[in-house]
Write a protein that holds these residues in place. Structure first.
Motif, PDB file in Angstrom:
ATOM      1  N   ARG B  58       0.675  -1.098   0.084  1.00 18.92           N
ATOM      2  CA  ARG B  58      -0.115  -0.015  -0.095  1.00 18.92           C
ATOM      3  C   ARG B  58       0.938   1.406   0.034  1.00 18.92           C
ATOM      4  O   ARG B  58       0.624   2.255  -0.793  1.00 18.92           O
ATOM      5  CB  ARG B  58      -0.564   0.053   1.251  1.00 18.92           C
ATOM      6  CG  ARG B  58      -1.802  -0.846   1.391  1.00 18.92           C
ATOM      7  CD  ARG B  58      -3.144  -0.136   0.633  1.00 18.92           C
ATOM      8  NE  ARG B  58      -4.211  -1.371   0.619  1.00 18.92           N
ATOM      9  CZ  ARG B  58      -5.167  -1.792  -0.078  1.00 18.92           C
ATOM     10  NH1 ARG B  58      -4.826  -1.304  -1.583  1.00 18.92           N
ATOM     11  NH2 ARG B  58      -6.124  -2.480  -0.019  1.00 18.92           N
ATOM     12  N   THR B  59       1.977   1.291   0.826  1.00 13.46           N
ATOM     13  CA  THR B  59       2.820   2.501   1.115  1.00 13.46           C
ATOM     14  C   THR B  59       3.389   2.653  -0.244  1.00 13.46           C
ATOM     15  O   THR B  59       3.498   3.693  -0.950  1.00 13.46           O
ATOM     16  CB  THR B  59       4.018   2.157   2.164  1.00 13.46           C
ATOM     17  OG1 THR B  59       3.216   1.940   3.125  1.00 13.46           O
ATOM     18  CG2 THR B  59       4.909   3.527   2.237  1.00 13.46           C
ATOM     19  N   GLU B  61       2.182   1.736  -3.362  1.00 17.06           N
ATOM     20  CA  GLU B  61       1.301   2.223  -4.270  1.00 17.06           C
ATOM     21  C   GLU B  61       1.019   3.865  -3.966  1.00 17.06           C
ATOM     22  O   GLU B  61       1.194   4.546  -5.074  1.00 17.06           O
ATOM     23  CB  GLU B  61       0.071   1.527  -4.044  1.00 17.06           C
ATOM     24  CG  GLU B  61      -1.194   2.071  -4.880  1.00 17.06           C
ATOM     25  CD  GLU B  61      -2.495   1.249  -4.187  1.00 17.06           C
ATOM     26  OE1 GLU B  61      -2.347   0.605  -3.204  1.00 17.06           O
ATOM     27  OE2 GLU B  61      -3.460   1.579  -5.084  1.00 17.06           O
ATOM     28  N   MET B  62       0.903   4.266  -2.898  1.00 19.57           N
ATOM     29  CA  MET B  62       0.452   5.713  -2.743  1.00 19.57           C
ATOM     30  C   MET B  62       1.842   6.465  -3.217  1.00 19.57           C
ATOM     31  O   MET B  62       1.682   7.747  -3.470  1.00 19.57           O
ATOM     32  CB  MET B  62       0.439   5.912  -1.033  1.00 19.57           C
ATOM     33  CG  MET B  62      -0.737   5.246  -0.504  1.00 19.57           C
ATOM     34  SD  MET B  62      -2.484   5.246  -1.571  1.00 19.57           S
ATOM     35  CE  MET B  62      -3.203   3.849  -0.746  1.00 19.57           C
ATOM     36  N   MET B  63       3.053   5.891  -2.797  1.00 19.43           N
ATOM     37  CA  MET B  63       4.162   6.803  -3.115  1.00 19.43           C
ATOM     38  C   MET B  63       4.723   6.764  -4.612  1.00 19.43           C
ATOM     39  O   MET B  63       5.733   7.216  -4.948  1.00 19.43           O
ATOM     40  CB  MET B  63       5.370   6.149  -2.312  1.00 19.43           C
ATOM     41  CG  MET B  63       5.185   6.368  -0.860  1.00 19.43           C
ATOM     42  SD  MET B  63       4.874   8.141  -0.432  1.00 19.43           S
ATOM     43  CE  MET B  63       6.579   8.752  -0.521  1.00 19.43           C
ATOM     44  N   ASP B  64       3.870   5.986  -5.417  1.00 16.21           N
ATOM     45  CA  ASP B  64       4.513   5.488  -6.771  1.00 16.21           C
ATOM     46  C   ASP B  64       5.844   4.678  -6.836  1.00 16.21           C
ATOM     47  O   ASP B  64       6.762   5.133  -7.620  1.00 16.21           O
ATOM     48  CB  ASP B  64       4.548   6.954  -7.926  1.00 16.21           C
ATOM     49  CG  ASP B  64       2.931   7.446  -7.723  1.00 16.21           C
ATOM     50  OD1 ASP B  64       2.031   6.710  -7.891  1.00 16.21           O
ATOM     51  OD2 ASP B  64       2.951   8.693  -7.774  1.00 16.21           O
TER      52      ASP B  64
END
Lengths: 143, 116
Positions: B58-59, B61-64
């Motif tokens: 998830r992290t 994903e959020m940070m690209d």
């Protein structure tokens, strides 16, 4: 243009699902053509908020309103409330359990990160009733 | 640096994302604290971590973040590998500890991350 609104329920019992709402919002903003910097800011701030709702407040609701020039996320929980907001805003201050820390969170960076990545952050909290965090992001860069 | 070079330097096993091994990565971040990753990683970076829970994906994903290397021989569950695959995130696993893995990549020319 009328605002596009989205409503999500955050499950407070399943840490593995934390971040699901932020992931969906990120996807929607990408489809709507917002610039990657704005999308990243919204995703990170919302994700930290969502994690907080799961580890501290047994879940809640998130309402997101999307307009061409701004995105507003309202994170609403029915948790214990924040006793001292100034303290909670300090980097490194945390009331999270060791279990949460072992998972890579609970280092007292949640609220500071949310403030850092949003353009405006408003916290309304009442002990024993819950907390509402409103995050506003301004953008004019829409395709 | 190509991801295939990262794989070679770390003698890593690719868990998912073989099709992205020709992609470039410019920098890396080694951390077991996802909040720090969310706070300080700016550019698209490779993440090295010893954590193998879904919030690492998830992290990223959020940070690209497009690539995660699990250190100390850690192997995530299949469901986590599947989650990464769906999000086009490349996963590798290396037996090196975090410090050594970061040092090897750095000494082979991968850049560092500038904090605020």
């Amino acid at each position: 243009m009328a605002a596009l609104t989205m409503h999500y329920t955050v499950d407070g019992n399943d840490f593995t699902l934390a971040g699901d709402c932020s992931s969906k919002v990120k996807k929607s903003l990408t489809q709507l053509g917002f610039d990657p910097t704005t999308i990243r800011k919204v995703a990170i701030a919302m994700y930290e908020g969502e994690i907080n709702m799961v580890i501290h407040a047994n879940g809640g609701f998130i309402d997101v309103s999307i307009e061409p020039d701004k995105i507003v996320a309202v994170l609403n929980d029915h948790g214990p409330g924040i006793a001292d907001i100034d303290k909670a805003m300090q980097e490194g201050f945390s009331t999270a359990s060791n279990k949460v820390r072992e998972l890579g969170f609970g280092a007292g960076m949640g609220l500071p990160n949310m403030k850092k990545y949003s353009d405006e952050m408003n916290i309304s909290t009442k002990i024993g009733e819950g907390t509402i965090v409103t995050l506003t992001f301004y953008t004019k860069k829409i395709r | 640096m190509k991801l295939s070079e990262v794989q070679n330097i770390l003698n890593a096993t690719v868990l998912t994302g073989h099709e992205f091994l020709n992609n470039d990565v410019n920098t890396a971040c080694g951390s077991d604290l996802m909040s720090d990753v969310l706070a300080f990683v700016k550019d698209k970076a490779l993440l090295l971590t010893g954590l193998i829970n879904p919030q690492v994906i998830r992290t990223a994903e959020m940070m690209d973040i497009e690539t995660i290397v699990f250190v100390r021989g850690k192997q995530p569950e299949d469901s986590i590998i599947g989650m990464a695959k769906m999000k086009n995130i490349t996963l590798m696993s290396t037996d090196y500890p975090l410090f050594v893995a970061c040092g090897l990549l750095y000494s082979n020319g991968l850049g560092n991350i500038k904090n605020n």
